[in-house]
Design a protein around this motif. Structure first.
Motif, PDB file in Angstrom:
ATOM      1  N   MET A 157      -6.205   4.827 -11.646  1.00 26.84           N
ATOM      2  CA  MET A 157      -5.963   3.636 -10.851  1.00 26.84           C
ATOM      3  C   MET A 157      -6.171   2.350 -11.638  1.00 26.84           C
ATOM      4  O   MET A 157      -5.538   1.332 -11.367  1.00 26.84           O
ATOM      5  CB  MET A 157      -6.889   3.636  -9.627  1.00 26.84           C
ATOM      6  N   GLY A 158      -7.059   2.386 -12.625  1.00 25.85           N
ATOM      7  CA  GLY A 158      -7.392   1.161 -13.336  1.00 25.85           C
ATOM      8  C   GLY A 158      -6.701   0.974 -14.671  1.00 25.85           C
ATOM      9  O   GLY A 158      -6.578  -0.152 -15.148  1.00 25.85           O
ATOM     10  N   ARG A 159      -6.229   2.077 -15.286  1.00 20.61           N
ATOM     11  CA  ARG A 159      -5.740   1.974 -16.660  1.00 20.61           C
ATOM     12  C   ARG A 159      -4.266   2.319 -16.832  1.00 20.61           C
ATOM     13  O   ARG A 159      -3.724   2.126 -17.920  1.00 20.61           O
ATOM     14  CB  ARG A 159      -6.562   2.915 -17.561  1.00 20.61           C
ATOM     15  N   THR A 160      -3.624   2.866 -15.817  1.00 17.74           N
ATOM     16  CA  THR A 160      -2.229   3.274 -15.981  1.00 17.74           C
ATOM     17  C   THR A 160      -1.303   2.360 -15.190  1.00 17.74           C
ATOM     18  O   THR A 160      -1.711   1.726 -14.211  1.00 17.74           O
ATOM     19  CB  THR A 160      -2.012   4.727 -15.515  1.00 17.74           C
ATOM     20  N   SER A 161      -0.044   2.325 -15.606  1.00 17.57           N
ATOM     21  CA  SER A 161       0.947   1.479 -14.940  1.00 17.57           C
ATOM     22  C   SER A 161       1.152   1.905 -13.492  1.00 17.57           C
ATOM     23  O   SER A 161       1.196   1.069 -12.584  1.00 17.57           O
ATOM     24  CB  SER A 161       2.270   1.551 -15.699  1.00 17.57           C
ATOM     25  N   TRP A 162       1.259   3.212 -13.264  1.00 19.03           N
ATOM     26  CA  TRP A 162       1.469   3.686 -11.903  1.00 19.03           C
ATOM     27  C   TRP A 162       0.251   3.402 -11.026  1.00 19.03           C
ATOM     28  O   TRP A 162       0.387   3.089  -9.838  1.00 19.03           O
ATOM     29  CB  TRP A 162       1.787   5.178 -11.905  1.00 19.03           C
ATOM     30  N   VAL A 164      -1.817   0.878 -11.343  1.00 24.05           N
ATOM     31  CA  VAL A 164      -1.796  -0.553 -11.021  1.00 24.05           C
ATOM     32  C   VAL A 164      -0.768  -0.832  -9.928  1.00 24.05           C
ATOM     33  O   VAL A 164      -1.004  -1.642  -9.014  1.00 24.05           O
ATOM     34  CB  VAL A 164      -1.491  -1.376 -12.288  1.00 24.05           C
ATOM     35  N   GLN A 165       0.381  -0.156  -9.986  1.00 27.43           N
ATOM     36  CA  GLN A 165       1.394  -0.348  -8.948  1.00 27.43           C
ATOM     37  C   GLN A 165       0.897   0.148  -7.593  1.00 27.43           C
ATOM     38  O   GLN A 165       1.183  -0.466  -6.555  1.00 27.43           O
ATOM     39  CB  GLN A 165       2.680   0.386  -9.338  1.00 27.43           C
ATOM     40  N   MET A 166       0.146   1.244  -7.589  1.00 27.42           N
ATOM     41  CA  MET A 166      -0.421   1.733  -6.334  1.00 27.42           C
ATOM     42  C   MET A 166      -1.417   0.733  -5.764  1.00 27.42           C
ATOM     43  O   MET A 166      -1.451   0.476  -4.559  1.00 27.42           O
ATOM     44  CB  MET A 166      -1.091   3.096  -6.555  1.00 27.42           C
ATOM     45  N   ARG A 167      -2.223   0.126  -6.630  1.00 30.42           N
ATOM     46  CA  ARG A 167      -3.177  -0.879  -6.174  1.00 30.42           C
ATOM     47  C   ARG A 167      -2.451  -2.110  -5.646  1.00 30.42           C
ATOM     48  O   ARG A 167      -2.859  -2.706  -4.637  1.00 30.42           O
ATOM     49  CB  ARG A 167      -4.115  -1.253  -7.314  1.00 30.42           C
ATOM     50  N   ALA A 168      -1.365  -2.491  -6.322  1.00 28.42           N
ATOM     51  CA  ALA A 168      -0.584  -3.644  -5.859  1.00 28.42           C
ATOM     52  C   ALA A 168       0.044  -3.356  -4.499  1.00 28.42           C
ATOM     53  O   ALA A 168       0.046  -4.208  -3.610  1.00 28.42           O
ATOM     54  CB  ALA A 168       0.505  -3.981  -6.877  1.00 28.42           C
ATOM     55  N   ALA A 169       0.562  -2.141  -4.322  1.00 29.05           N
ATOM     56  CA  ALA A 169       1.161  -1.771  -3.042  1.00 29.05           C
ATOM     57  C   ALA A 169       0.120  -1.753  -1.932  1.00 29.05           C
ATOM     58  O   ALA A 169       0.400  -2.124  -0.789  1.00 29.05           O
ATOM     59  CB  ALA A 169       1.829  -0.403  -3.162  1.00 29.05           C
ATOM     60  N   ALA A 170      -1.097  -1.339  -2.272  1.00 26.05           N
ATOM     61  CA  ALA A 170      -2.163  -1.323  -1.278  1.00 26.05           C
ATOM     62  C   ALA A 170      -2.567  -2.738  -0.866  1.00 26.05           C
ATOM     63  O   ALA A 170      -2.928  -2.992   0.280  1.00 26.05           O
ATOM     64  CB  ALA A 170      -3.375  -0.572  -1.825  1.00 26.05           C
ATOM     65  N   GLN A 171      -2.493  -3.677  -1.812  1.00 18.68           N
ATOM     66  CA  GLN A 171      -2.897  -5.052  -1.514  1.00 18.68           C
ATOM     67  C   GLN A 171      -1.860  -5.763  -0.662  1.00 18.68           C
ATOM     68  O   GLN A 171      -2.196  -6.428   0.314  1.00 18.68           O
ATOM     69  CB  GLN A 171      -3.127  -5.821  -2.813  1.00 18.68           C
ATOM     70  N   ASN A 184       9.108   4.131  -2.850  1.00 23.41           N
ATOM     71  CA  ASN A 184       9.161   5.560  -2.569  1.00 23.41           C
ATOM     72  C   ASN A 184       8.393   6.371  -3.607  1.00 23.41           C
ATOM     73  O   ASN A 184       7.720   7.352  -3.270  1.00 23.41           O
ATOM     74  CB  ASN A 184      10.616   6.034  -2.510  1.00 23.41           C
ATOM     75  N   ILE A 185       8.476   5.964  -4.862  1.00 26.75           N
ATOM     76  CA  ILE A 185       7.768   6.688  -5.918  1.00 26.75           C
ATOM     77  C   ILE A 185       6.264   6.500  -5.778  1.00 26.75           C
ATOM     78  O   ILE A 185       5.485   7.449  -5.919  1.00 26.75           O
ATOM     79  CB  ILE A 185       8.253   6.229  -7.311  1.00 26.75           C
ATOM     80  N   VAL A 186       5.850   5.263  -5.513  1.00 29.08           N
ATOM     81  CA  VAL A 186       4.425   4.987  -5.374  1.00 29.08           C
ATOM     82  C   VAL A 186       3.838   5.769  -4.206  1.00 29.08           C
ATOM     83  O   VAL A 186       2.759   6.373  -4.317  1.00 29.08           O
ATOM     84  CB  VAL A 186       4.189   3.474  -5.190  1.00 29.08           C
ATOM     85  N   ILE A 187       4.527   5.786  -3.080  1.00 31.34           N
ATOM     86  CA  ILE A 187       4.030   6.515  -1.919  1.00 31.34           C
ATOM     87  C   ILE A 187       4.016   8.011  -2.184  1.00 31.34           C
ATOM     88  O   ILE A 187       3.070   8.725  -1.827  1.00 31.34           O
ATOM     89  CB  ILE A 187       4.871   6.177  -0.669  1.00 31.34           C
TER      90      ILE A 187
END
Length: 294
Positions: A157-162, A164-171, A184-187
């Motif tokens: 969650m903290g070091r990979t691109s995916w 970071v995208q999951m954290r951005a989607a959550a925010q 769709n990929i993130v979910i």
């Protein structure tokens, strides 16, 4: 002292199990704002895969118990929740209940509605003694496995691109899509990770009980949801903390309640949870009324 250390090991083991369940629920809630009550049934699916692979070498059993719930979680998203992306939370909640009932009846039709015993590798039933304390090998494996999964999830969650995208989607899911996050990929990744965690829970839980039933995931889903609420909705670390705290409280009450009250242990546990939430409705590990991020 030995009894205290024994209780601490038991609390860490049970808390690890509850934390993994809570993490799987918190991952989906963080992105979709969905309390997925079918998550417990992914654990059940993993348990029945263990039943089907009983007698096989343990690497095959472990791989099957983890991979099949992951695939089931991805199918759950692709065949149900993807079509409900823009629906209100109540619709998503009802859909998760429907999936739960469907999976329970499907497994009942394929196997049997009654409990089935699972043949386990000899390794998980062994125990050893350290300083006068009897430690089950399964407890050590559960604690160590949970620690590794927590570290791996934190790095992802903290070091990979995916991550970071999951954290951005959550925010802010809408804004994340506007800046190029592929929703769709993130979910799908969130569902895949929740399925992986469900498989890990299945390995530990079924190894502890030695049996599987079509409804074994119902109580686990309820415990996971309580852990998420207790720790704080919207935060993965808070959800894990809630799971560890709930496990510790359960073991403590089992050890220190009078014998005649021990059958009512869960009543005391959940009464304490209600009392804590009355004082801190946002959860024990969140500040103020703000919803923290994944």
């Amino acid at each position: 002292m030995s009894e205290l250390l024994q209780n601490a090991i038991d609390a860490a083991s049970l808390g690890s199990l509850y934390a993994l369940v809570a993490l799987g629920i918190a991952l989906i809630f963080g992105i979709m704002r969905l309390i997925n009550f079918a998550h417990g049934d992914l654990v059940m699916v993993g348990g029945y895969i263990m039943l089907s692979l009983a007698g096989q070498p343990w690497p095959i059993l472990v791989a099957g118990a983890i991979l099949v719930p992951m695939i089931a979680a991805l199918l759950m998203d692709r065949m149900a929740f993807r079509f409900l992306r823009d629906s209100d939370p109540s619709t998503l909640l009802i859909a998760s209940f429907a999936l739960s009932v469907f999976l329970q009846n499907l497994i009942s039709a394929i196997y049997t509605p009654t409990a089935s015993s699972v043949e386990l590798p000899a390794l998980v039933t062994k125990s050893f003694e350290i300083g006068g304390i009897r430690v089950a090998a399964l407890s050590v494996m559960t604690i160590a496995g949970t620690a590794l999964l927590l570290i791996a999830l934190a790095i992802f969650m903290g070091r990979t691109s995916w991550g970071v995208q999951m954290r951005a989607a959550a925010q802010d899911f809408v804004m994340a899509r506007l800046v190029g996050v592929r929703a769709n990929i993130v979910i799908a990744m969130a569902f895949g990770l929740s399925g992986l965690l469900a498989g890990a829970v299945a390995l530990s839980f079924v190894a502890q009980t030695g049996t599987v039933t079509p409804t074994l995931g119902v109580q686990l889903a309820a415990v996971g949801f309580v852990s998420v609420v207790l720790g704080g909705m919207g935060s993965i670390p808070a959800a894990a903390g809630g799971g560890f705290l709930l496990g510790a409280a359960t073991v403590a009450l089992q050890s220190f309640l009078p014998l005649e009250l021990r059958p009512y242990r869960d009543v005391f546990v959940f009464a304490a949870v209600i009392g804590l939430l009355v004082m801190r409705p946002q959860g024990l590990f969140l500040r103020g009324d703000r919803e923290t991020r994944v």
